[in-house]
Scaffold this motif. Structure first.
Motif, short mmCIF file in Angstrom:
data_model
loop_
_atom_site.label_atom_id
_atom_site.label_comp_id
_atom_site.label_asym_id
_atom_site.label_seq_id
_atom_site.Cartn_x
_atom_site.Cartn_y
_atom_site.Cartn_z
N ILE A 28 45.51 37.91 34.59
CA ILE A 28 45.07 38.42 35.90
C ILE A 28 46.24 39.04 36.66
O ILE A 28 46.13 40.13 37.22
CB ILE A 28 44.37 37.31 36.72
CG1 ILE A 28 42.99 37.01 36.12
CG2 ILE A 28 44.27 37.67 38.19
CD1 ILE A 28 42.28 35.82 36.73
N VAL A 29 47.37 38.35 36.67
CA VAL A 29 48.55 38.87 37.37
C VAL A 29 49.00 40.19 36.75
O VAL A 29 49.32 41.15 37.47
CB VAL A 29 49.69 37.83 37.38
CG1 VAL A 29 51.00 38.45 37.82
CG2 VAL A 29 49.33 36.65 38.27
N ALA A 65 27.34 46.91 45.18
CA ALA A 65 26.37 45.88 45.57
C ALA A 65 26.03 44.99 44.38
O ALA A 65 25.91 43.76 44.52
CB ALA A 65 25.10 46.53 46.12
N ILE A 66 25.91 45.59 43.20
CA ILE A 66 25.59 44.82 41.99
C ILE A 66 26.70 43.83 41.67
O ILE A 66 26.43 42.66 41.36
CB ILE A 66 25.35 45.77 40.79
CG1 ILE A 66 24.02 46.50 40.96
CG2 ILE A 66 25.37 45.01 39.47
CD1 ILE A 66 23.81 47.65 39.97
N ILE A 67 27.96 44.25 41.77
CA ILE A 67 29.06 43.35 41.41
C ILE A 67 29.20 42.22 42.43
O ILE A 67 29.51 41.08 42.07
CB ILE A 67 30.39 44.12 41.22
CG1 ILE A 67 31.39 43.31 40.37
CG2 ILE A 67 31.05 44.48 42.52
CD1 ILE A 67 31.17 43.39 38.92
N THR A 173 36.39 32.32 37.42
CA THR A 173 37.61 32.89 37.98
C THR A 173 37.75 34.35 37.58
O THR A 173 38.02 35.23 38.41
CB THR A 173 38.84 32.09 37.51
OG1 THR A 173 38.73 30.74 37.97
CG2 THR A 173 40.14 32.70 38.01
N TYR A 174 37.58 34.62 36.29
CA TYR A 174 37.73 35.99 35.80
C TYR A 174 36.67 36.91 36.38
O TYR A 174 36.96 38.03 36.79
CB TYR A 174 37.69 35.99 34.27
CG TYR A 174 38.04 37.32 33.65
CD1 TYR A 174 39.19 38.01 34.01
CD2 TYR A 174 37.23 37.89 32.68
CE1 TYR A 174 39.53 39.21 33.43
CE2 TYR A 174 37.56 39.11 32.09
CZ TYR A 174 38.70 39.77 32.47
OH TYR A 174 39.03 40.97 31.91
N TRP A 175 35.44 36.42 36.46
CA TRP A 175 34.36 37.27 36.98
C TRP A 175 34.57 37.58 38.46
O TRP A 175 34.39 38.72 38.89
CB TRP A 175 33.00 36.62 36.74
CG TRP A 175 31.91 37.61 36.94
CD1 TRP A 175 31.05 37.71 38.00
CD2 TRP A 175 31.60 38.72 36.08
NE1 TRP A 175 30.22 38.79 37.84
CE2 TRP A 175 30.55 39.42 36.67
CE3 TRP A 175 32.13 39.18 34.87
CZ2 TRP A 175 29.99 40.56 36.10
CZ3 TRP A 175 31.58 40.31 34.30
CH2 TRP A 175 30.53 40.98 34.92
N HIS A 176 34.94 36.58 39.24
CA HIS A 176 35.21 36.83 40.66
C HIS A 176 36.40 37.78 40.82
O HIS A 176 36.40 38.64 41.71
CB HIS A 176 35.46 35.52 41.41
CG HIS A 176 34.27 34.64 41.52
ND1 HIS A 176 33.02 35.09 41.89
CD2 HIS A 176 34.12 33.30 41.31
CE1 HIS A 176 32.17 34.08 41.91
NE2 HIS A 176 32.82 32.99 41.55
N PHE A 177 37.40 37.64 39.97
CA PHE A 177 38.53 38.56 40.01
C PHE A 177 38.08 39.99 39.74
O PHE A 177 38.48 40.92 40.45
CB PHE A 177 39.59 38.14 38.98
CG PHE A 177 40.59 39.22 38.70
CD1 PHE A 177 41.52 39.59 39.65
CD2 PHE A 177 40.58 39.90 37.48
CE1 PHE A 177 42.44 40.61 39.41
CE2 PHE A 177 41.49 40.91 37.23
CZ PHE A 177 42.42 41.27 38.19
N LEU A 178 37.25 40.18 38.72
CA LEU A 178 36.77 41.53 38.40
C LEU A 178 35.96 42.12 39.56
O LEU A 178 36.09 43.31 39.86
CB LEU A 178 35.93 41.52 37.12
CG LEU A 178 36.69 41.23 35.84
CD1 LEU A 178 35.73 41.08 34.67
CD2 LEU A 178 37.73 42.31 35.56
N ILE A 183 35.92 45.92 44.24
CA ILE A 183 35.80 46.16 45.68
C ILE A 183 37.10 46.78 46.20
O ILE A 183 37.08 47.72 47.00
CB ILE A 183 35.44 44.87 46.44
CG1 ILE A 183 34.05 44.38 46.00
CG2 ILE A 183 35.48 45.08 47.94
CD1 ILE A 183 32.92 45.39 46.17
N TYR A 184 38.24 46.27 45.73
CA TYR A 184 39.53 46.86 46.12
C TYR A 184 39.60 48.34 45.70
O TYR A 184 39.96 49.21 46.51
CB TYR A 184 40.69 46.09 45.49
CG TYR A 184 41.99 46.85 45.49
CD1 TYR A 184 42.71 47.03 46.68
CD2 TYR A 184 42.49 47.44 44.33
CE1 TYR A 184 43.89 47.76 46.70
CE2 TYR A 184 43.67 48.16 44.34
CZ TYR A 184 44.36 48.33 45.52
OH TYR A 184 45.52 49.06 45.54
#
Length: 193
Positions: A28-29, A65-67, A173-178, A183-184
């Motif tokens: 992730i980093v 919106a989907i993500i 964790t990975y899904w929320h990160f994606l 969004i970023y």
């Protein structure tokens, strides 16, 4: 000479993390660093001029919106796993997987919309950056969908439950990160296109 061992109350325990979780956080980093470098390069290149101005396809709003919705269903599945609610866990993972695939399909349609607007990968750097951002994110999202499917299969085999949460925690964790990464990127593109 007799050695005396004493238990010291309140002694610090070493910080430990599951090795696979540690590897995920390193990944992730490194992904954050890649996208930070790309967005920095985008800003620098945009300032040099010869930059194509165009509106982002409306499908980007839908995929955003989907993500966000998929992040909600993932959290729903995660909390169900903590409560050993297997029915909700399975339903949440199925919905999250479907939404993940829907996001990828939406990204494909965003590329179709870009081509319809004469924005191509080759040509103006503005288009090139957009394709690189969305393509790299889609590549990471494909790995995320594969991870979702692995956890979905594990949930149907009753390998995910309150006493065995490592795989579920890593997937969440990975899904929320994606989702956060998309969004970023979307906000960055809205503000800098």
């Amino acid at each position: 000479m007799e050695e005396r061992l004493e238990y010291i109350e309140g002694a610090e325990q070493p910080i430990s993390m599951h090795p696979k979780k540690f590897a995920l956080w390193l990944f992730i980093v490194s992904t954050v660093m890649v996208f930070a470098a790309l967005t920095s390069a985008y800003i620098v290149r945009q300032a040099e001029g010869n930059w194509l101005e165009f509106n982002l396809p409306s499908v980007f709003y839908w995929t955003s919106a989907i993500i966000v919705l998929s992040s909600g269903t993932m959290h729903w599945a995660y909390t169900a796993a903590q409560r050993d609610d297997m029915k909700i866990l399975k339903l949440g993972m199925v919905l999250t997987s479907i939404l993940g695939v829907a996001f990828l399909v939406g990204q494909w349609y965003s590329w179709v919309a870009l081509v319809d607007r004469d924005v191509y990968f080759v040509g103006n750097p503005a288009g090139s950056f957009l394709y690189v951002f969305t393509g790299l994110h889609a590549l990471h999202l494909i790995s995320g969908v594969i991870f979702l499917i692995i956890v979905l299969i594990s949930s149907f085999k009753y390998k995910i439950h309150s006493k065995s949460m490592t795989r579920m925690e890593m997937c969440a964790t990975y899904w929320h990160f994606l989702g956060g990464l998309w969004i970023y990127l979307f906000m960055f593109l809205l503000l800098n296109h």
